[in-house]
Motif scaffolding. Structure first.
Motif, PDB file in Angstrom:
ATOM      1  N   PRO A 112      36.999  37.406  29.878  1.00 38.12           N
ATOM      2  CA  PRO A 112      38.047  38.051  30.684  1.00 38.12           C
ATOM      3  C   PRO A 112      38.058  37.616  32.152  1.00 38.12           C
ATOM      4  O   PRO A 112      39.115  37.671  32.780  1.00 38.12           O
ATOM      5  CB  PRO A 112      37.746  39.540  30.539  1.00 38.12           C
ATOM      6  N   GLY A 113      36.929  37.208  32.682  1.00 35.74           N
ATOM      7  CA  GLY A 113      36.897  36.764  34.078  1.00 35.74           C
ATOM      8  C   GLY A 113      37.695  35.496  34.280  1.00 35.74           C
ATOM      9  O   GLY A 113      38.599  35.428  35.127  1.00 35.74           O
ATOM     10  N   SER A 114      37.389  34.478  33.517  1.00 35.15           N
ATOM     11  CA  SER A 114      38.127  33.217  33.654  1.00 35.15           C
ATOM     12  C   SER A 114      39.554  33.363  33.141  1.00 35.15           C
ATOM     13  O   SER A 114      40.463  32.663  33.615  1.00 35.15           O
ATOM     14  CB  SER A 114      37.388  32.083  32.933  1.00 35.15           C
ATOM     15  N   ASN A 143      45.415  44.038  44.346  1.00 32.84           N
ATOM     16  CA  ASN A 143      45.194  42.615  44.597  1.00 32.84           C
ATOM     17  C   ASN A 143      45.695  41.772  43.438  1.00 32.84           C
ATOM     18  O   ASN A 143      46.440  40.799  43.648  1.00 32.84           O
ATOM     19  CB  ASN A 143      43.694  42.379  44.829  1.00 32.84           C
ATOM     20  N   PHE A 144      45.327  42.128  42.237  1.00 37.27           N
ATOM     21  CA  PHE A 144      45.741  41.358  41.066  1.00 37.27           C
ATOM     22  C   PHE A 144      47.270  41.378  40.935  1.00 37.27           C
ATOM     23  O   PHE A 144      47.905  40.358  40.668  1.00 37.27           O
ATOM     24  CB  PHE A 144      45.073  41.939  39.816  1.00 37.27           C
ATOM     25  N   VAL A 154      41.766  34.528  36.038  1.00 30.36           N
ATOM     26  CA  VAL A 154      42.011  33.425  36.972  1.00 30.36           C
ATOM     27  C   VAL A 154      43.055  32.466  36.393  1.00 30.36           C
ATOM     28  O   VAL A 154      44.010  32.069  37.070  1.00 30.36           O
ATOM     29  CB  VAL A 154      40.691  32.678  37.269  1.00 30.36           C
ATOM     30  N   LEU A 197      53.116  36.873  43.372  1.00 33.68           N
ATOM     31  CA  LEU A 197      53.178  35.596  44.098  1.00 33.68           C
ATOM     32  C   LEU A 197      53.225  34.415  43.124  1.00 33.68           C
ATOM     33  O   LEU A 197      53.977  33.456  43.320  1.00 33.68           O
ATOM     34  CB  LEU A 197      51.956  35.441  45.002  1.00 33.68           C
ATOM     35  N   ILE A 215      46.760  33.683  36.457  1.00 33.98           N
ATOM     36  CA  ILE A 215      47.466  33.454  37.727  1.00 33.98           C
ATOM     37  C   ILE A 215      47.908  31.989  37.814  1.00 33.98           C
ATOM     38  O   ILE A 215      49.065  31.691  38.177  1.00 33.98           O
ATOM     39  CB  ILE A 215      46.553  33.811  38.921  1.00 33.98           C
ATOM     40  N   ASP A 216      47.009  31.100  37.455  1.00 34.28           N
ATOM     41  CA  ASP A 216      47.389  29.679  37.467  1.00 34.28           C
ATOM     42  C   ASP A 216      48.569  29.419  36.532  1.00 34.28           C
ATOM     43  O   ASP A 216      49.516  28.711  36.894  1.00 34.28           O
ATOM     44  CB  ASP A 216      46.196  28.812  37.027  1.00 34.28           C
ATOM     45  N   ALA A 237      49.557  41.797  43.285  1.00 35.20           N
ATOM     46  CA  ALA A 237      50.181  40.964  44.320  1.00 35.20           C
ATOM     47  C   ALA A 237      50.048  39.487  43.961  1.00 35.20           C
ATOM     48  O   ALA A 237      50.996  38.706  44.144  1.00 35.20           O
ATOM     49  CB  ALA A 237      49.546  41.255  45.679  1.00 35.20           C
ATOM     50  N   ASN A 238      48.908  39.098  43.431  1.00 36.28           N
ATOM     51  CA  ASN A 238      48.737  37.694  43.064  1.00 36.28           C
ATOM     52  C   ASN A 238      49.605  37.298  41.872  1.00 36.28           C
ATOM     53  O   ASN A 238      50.089  36.166  41.804  1.00 36.28           O
ATOM     54  CB  ASN A 238      47.259  37.392  42.799  1.00 36.28           C
ATOM     55  N   ALA A 258      57.741  35.345  43.239  1.00 34.97           N
ATOM     56  CA  ALA A 258      58.379  36.421  43.997  1.00 34.97           C
ATOM     57  C   ALA A 258      57.488  36.784  45.194  1.00 34.97           C
ATOM     58  O   ALA A 258      56.412  36.216  45.370  1.00 34.97           O
ATOM     59  CB  ALA A 258      58.607  37.640  43.109  1.00 34.97           C
ATOM     60  N   SER A 282      51.966  30.445  37.700  1.00 26.70           N
ATOM     61  CA  SER A 282      52.521  29.622  38.775  1.00 26.70           C
ATOM     62  C   SER A 282      53.063  28.283  38.279  1.00 26.70           C
ATOM     63  O   SER A 282      53.843  27.641  38.978  1.00 26.70           O
ATOM     64  CB  SER A 282      51.452  29.382  39.855  1.00 26.70           C
ATOM     65  N   VAL A 294      41.302  42.985  31.003  1.00 28.25           N
ATOM     66  CA  VAL A 294      41.385  42.774  32.452  1.00 28.25           C
ATOM     67  C   VAL A 294      42.057  43.997  33.051  1.00 28.25           C
ATOM     68  O   VAL A 294      43.144  44.373  32.622  1.00 28.25           O
ATOM     69  CB  VAL A 294      42.214  41.518  32.790  1.00 28.25           C
TER      70      VAL A 294
END
Lengths: 269, 269, 269
Positions: free
Chosen positions: B239-241, B30-31, B244, B37, B247-248, B33-34, B41, B251, B191
């Motif tokens: 590490p949680g935030s 999942n991570f 997130v 994206l 990914i931001d 693929a994100n 790509a 992008s 992570v």
């Protein structure tokens, strides 16, 4: 205010906490389960031979998603579909990335005639299943929703099911009625499983549809998911924070918000 | 401002949206693929026998990550590598946790000579593949990047590939050139999949490298990923935030930001 | 301030970074690995035949979670349990959703007598394992912690292990002592893997318990996890942001915060 059917069905879902079995791909299991929990249903990803069938008999709805169909999952899918049909459990088919890929394409063609409650996909996937396209670019659509509309209607009529095509405006038909849902946000296409999780929501709404027609239950899932996406996009800094906010938004959505924010149009097919 | 090769390659990636096939472990699908994206790509986690090969023929790049190599995945990996080589699709090997674990170690030794575009890992994994170490502590490295440098150079020369060693400063070599990338943040090691996703980015950059040399494409992936990590760390509470925000950040990264923030040094091997 | 045993064990965990092998379900691998990393341990999801056993010999603790038990995983679990027992590696059993589902129920009944360090589950799962219930609703409990208490004590005595029942107040017993932990937040039940990740934490605490009794190590894991959940819930807007904040909170928890925030009560069984 009179609640729309989508709003009323969200209330039903929250009241009944339906059990949603998801046989889905390894990429999106976590996100899908969290989406199902957030909306107020109970997910279970039971996808092994010997358990997929028994579980489908007691579940409120079943998702069969072909994203990463291992040999074990393929057998579990067939077991679940047979048991779901025997038990009148509604099941949803998501023919991820069919077209060019041979194993899932054959499996989709085998499962699709077995009376699914609904089939959802992007335009390329629906066209491939309708026998009119070559499939998309991996999991991404290379066809427009408009281009897929005639094929979707024909497919719904031939299989006597609901067919839903995701796009900027979702196209949902049972072969007689056409419902278009304009809610949503493009960020859904930037999160893996953005479409796959919707399949699980459809199964959840199918479980509580009561006297609503199947096409309305499917449209309700699209509207609810799309409205949550709009709320999430309003405070996202990118796809990472969008995915987090989407889960939050699904958990706090109210039926009255659905009634006021839904953008649903209906036509005759 | 003249764009660096890393910046220019990010522009190419965004322009061409390459299809990246990931045969990777169940923990990080999942991570990964994100991440793919977010950078711009198109990911596809096609990892079953009968589809992995056909997909590798049309993909822009392929990742083969040995993190949780089920029997099905092991066969799919060999199928994908063979097809990728026949189709001149660049593929990347990530020999996760090899050394002490027998099945993946044998598989890595079998795949490594089959002309990968690049091999990436931590110092312990690269040393184990080079035949000079016993492997790390599970997926964590117990060796330093410096200690792995000679082995990495020798491995790159022997296999005629690019070898990348992740660490506080990444070490990337094709056996002739050495590029070091100092971008990154220690939170990447907190992570799960922090390194695995980089393998998918390498495959994405390989797909669009054009006339750039392979070692530059690999270095570009490291710089882009590292800069995004720095931006994410600047606003993370843990590490949680961080995951997130990473990914931001991927992008929203621009080529000009890459040119100004990259910390890339080059030497002769 | 004298540190409580839970606080002291968190200090030990941070000091020793134990290697935690997780053979767990496909839905929660990512979240579980991130929880283990955040608390300060080293996760490895080694779950294939031929590697699960060798890894269990060197791991500090092993989690065996029956959430999505593929045939490969079932064999790997048996291999890991046998190796763990030969090497005195503590292993934890999480009998997810047993009761109605035949394959995992049979497997749980086979594994439970093989001297696990601890068994954790919700009330329905523990009752099913104790032979006193029919199982819950998928992964959700339909029984209360109080209802499961006698069965849990009897099970702990019969198997000479620690049994932990998750609920609004967790119930943990070795058959002689009963420790109740009131820390936690209901949002843990709205995140998939909220319970599964706790099983991995128990394995991590088991690895560093030193002269503490097993029941204390299990209670420490519950208290630490529950306190992190409380901190996360205080700033969450829903289950999505809660899961992110939980990882952050686990990474920043201090032993002194555990001493001051823990709500642990002890009784004789």
């Amino acid at each position: 205010m009179t609640l729309s059917f989508a709003a009323a069905l969200l209330g039903e879902l929250r009241a009944h906490n339906p059990l949603v079995q998801c046989i889905t791909n390894s990429v999106v299991t976590n996100f899908t389960a969290n989406v199902v929990l957030a909306i107020g249903a109970a997910p279970a990803m039971t996808d092994i031979v010997g358990e997929a069938g028994p579980f489908a008999r007691v579940a409120g709805g079943v998702l069969v998603n072909l994203g990463t169909p291992t040999p074990e999952q393929r057998l579990a899918m067939e077991e679940a579909v047979a048991a779901a049909n025997e038990s009148a459990t509604p099941w949803v088919l998501d023919p991820v990335a069919i077209g060019a890929l041979p194993i899932r394409t054959a499996l989709a063609q085998k499962l699709a005639p077995q009376t699914p409650f609904a089939i959802r996909g992007n335009a390329s996937e629906i066209l491939a299943l309708a026998g009119e396209g070559a499939g998309g670019k991996g999991v991404e659509s290379t066809d427009s929703t408009e281009a897929a509309a005639p094929g979707a209607i024909a497919l719904a009529q031939r299989l006597n099911t609901v067919v839903a095509v995701s796009g900027p405006e979702d196209f949902i038909t049972d072969g007689i009625r056409v419902i278009r849902v304009a809610n949503g946000d493009e960020l859904l296409t930037k999160v893996t499983g953005g479409g796959c999780a919707l399949g699980a929501l459809i199964a959840a709404f199918a479980a509580v549809r009561g006297t609503n027609s199947p096409v309305e239950a499917v449209a309700a899932a699209h509207a609810v998911y799309g409205i949550a996406a709009e709320q999430a996009a309003a405070q996202a800094a990118g796809p990472g924070s969008f995915a987090v906010s989407l889960i939050d938004a699904l958990s706090t959505l109210t039926p009255s918000a659905i009634s006021s924010e839904q953008r649903i149009r209906e036509y005759a097919a």
